[in-house]
Enzyme design. Structure first.
Site, short mmCIF file in Angstrom:
data_model
loop_
_atom_site.label_atom_id
_atom_site.label_comp_id
_atom_site.label_asym_id
_atom_site.label_seq_id
_atom_site.Cartn_x
_atom_site.Cartn_y
_atom_site.Cartn_z
N LYS A 103 -2.80 -0.11 -24.93
CA LYS A 103 -2.37 0.87 -25.50
C LYS A 103 -3.49 1.96 -26.19
O LYS A 103 -3.39 3.11 -26.49
CB LYS A 103 -1.29 0.90 -26.46
CG LYS A 103 0.01 0.19 -25.74
CD LYS A 103 0.99 0.38 -27.12
CE LYS A 103 2.38 -0.09 -26.56
NZ LYS A 103 3.38 -0.04 -27.53
N LYS A 139 3.67 -0.52 -14.10
CA LYS A 139 5.01 -0.62 -14.47
C LYS A 139 5.70 0.85 -14.18
O LYS A 139 5.00 1.74 -14.51
CB LYS A 139 5.19 -1.07 -15.88
CG LYS A 139 4.89 -2.63 -16.10
CD LYS A 139 5.49 -3.01 -17.24
CE LYS A 139 5.03 -2.36 -18.37
NZ LYS A 139 5.75 -3.04 -19.63
N LYS A 143 8.43 5.63 -18.89
CA LYS A 143 8.69 6.74 -19.37
C LYS A 143 7.41 7.79 -19.43
O LYS A 143 7.56 9.10 -19.22
CB LYS A 143 9.64 6.80 -20.50
CG LYS A 143 10.10 8.13 -20.97
CD LYS A 143 10.90 7.88 -22.33
CE LYS A 143 11.87 9.23 -22.67
NZ LYS A 143 10.76 10.16 -23.03
#
Length: 375
Positions: free
Chosen positions: A149, A239, A242
């Site tokens: 992240k 992956k 969104k």
């Protein structure tokens, strides 16, 4: 305190028996009669196919199988969500509402399961602090999520890299452990990308019990379904997400049939068009589509390969995949649209769930503080 935290690693070899792989559909023997099952999802808005197959469909299965002595606690992990700062507050509120509607649209029964907002249960943060006093910086430094992240893609993290990371993101796994242990959870259904965090949770449970000579915390079992990670339709190296800049690679639960068909038709595949089989290394795009069908139909990959053995062109193959996805999401899509028009109902469900969760959390945190000499 540091010496105590450093001992966490010594428990890692014990965990092989605490990761349980289940069949594509749960059955009554998978979860004990007195189990407490806990799981949460982040409020990133409406759910995509990966959220559905990787987590929330299993929640419906658990509701369908629930026995009188079992406890199911599902939630919207809004405290975890703010580890990446949310500047648009209106959008964030909408995402929380959409996450709640998505959970219920899958068939999760709020009469059988507690459905709550993490941020409305202050004991999550309270236990997070307590468990952070047991957790070493070295252990957290080896976690992968805060690195990904923070766009840090290397094992040896420099001081400069670490200096830019926010404490909340770094200690994210400790809050996740607190979420689970607060309810004395025995089983946690998650995707395989969360197994590292569950190992920390078990470590902290064992360490707390050993430190205070108690067996207060159960050692939670990770329950995994065989459905492999759902990948982006346009880039099967990452992956389905969104946050993907190319939204054509993401299928949402509330996508219309026409949208799903277009996205599948544009999905990345390869030059072999006369036969279709699973080969994740050499045919990642085709393998991702086969994996999606496998997850939806709850069949092993070889069964899907057999089902599609008579298909010899991409038009028919992608039509086959599209029709299966469209049919699977028909009911959740209809439910989601209805629920988003009923904000008062959604509020009543989460308010009730928050009250039920707080009652459990307050009792357990008082017990924990008493064990520690804080109460």
């Amino acid at each position: 305190m540091l010496r105590r935290g450093l001992r966490i690693n010594h428990f890692s070899r014990r965990f092989s028996s605490t990761v349980k792989e289940i069949d594509y559909k749960l059955n009554g023997q998978d979860i004990p009669d007195d189990a407490t099952v806990f799981s949460m999802v982040q409020p990133t808005g409406k759910f995509h196919l990966g959220n559905y197959l990787g987590a929330t469909r299993a929640w419906k299965d658990l509701c369908d199988l629930k026995k009188d002595n079992q406890r199911l606690v599902f939630g919207v992990a809004d405290l975890h969500a703010i580890t990446i700062p949310k500047q648009d507050v209106t959008e964030f509120r909408l995402f929380r509402e959409e996450a709640l509607a998505s959970i219920l649209s899958m068939g999760v029964d709020p009469e059988k399961a507690i459905v709550m907002h993490q941020s409305h249960i202050p004991q999550h943060s309270q236990l997070h602090w307590i468990l952070s006093t047991f957790t070493s910086m070295g252990y957290l430094n080896r976690m992968t999520q805060w690195k990904s992240k923070s766009n840090i893609h290397k094992n040896n993290v420099s001081e400069a890299d670490l200096g830019s990371v926010k404490l909340g993101l770094f200690s994210y796994p400790v809050l996740q452990a607190a979420d689970i242990l607060l309810y004395k959870s025995t089983h946690v259904p998650v995707g395989d990308d969360q197994t590292q965090h569950l190992e920390l949770t078990r470590s902290l449970a064992l360490l707390f019990n050993r430190t205070y000579k108690t067996n207060y915390f159960p050692v939670p079992v990770t329950t995994l379904t065989p459905t492999k990670k759902i990948l982006s339709l346009n880039n099967p190296e990452k992956k389905m997400s969104k946050s993907d800049p190319n939204q054509q690679g993401v299928i949402y639960v509330n996508d219309e049939p026409e949208q799903i068909t277009v996205k599948i038709n544009k999905a990345l595949t390869d030059n072999i068009s006369d036969r279709f089989y699973y080969d994740n290394e050499n045919r990642p795009g085709v393998s991702n589509l086969i994996n999606i069908v496998s997850g939806i139909q709850r069949k092993e990959i070889p069964e899907i390969e057999k089902d599609i053995s008579n298909i010899n062109n991409y038009r028919d193959f992608k039509k086959y995949v599209s029709e299966i996805i469209i049919e699977e999401l028909r009911t959740p899509r209809k439910n989601f649209k209805r629920l988003m028009k009923e904000p008062d109902y959604l509020k009543s469900i989460v308010d009730s769930g928050n009250r039920r969760a707080r009652a459990i959390a307050e009792k357990n945190i008082n017990d924990i503080m008493k064990i520690m000499g804080l109460n």
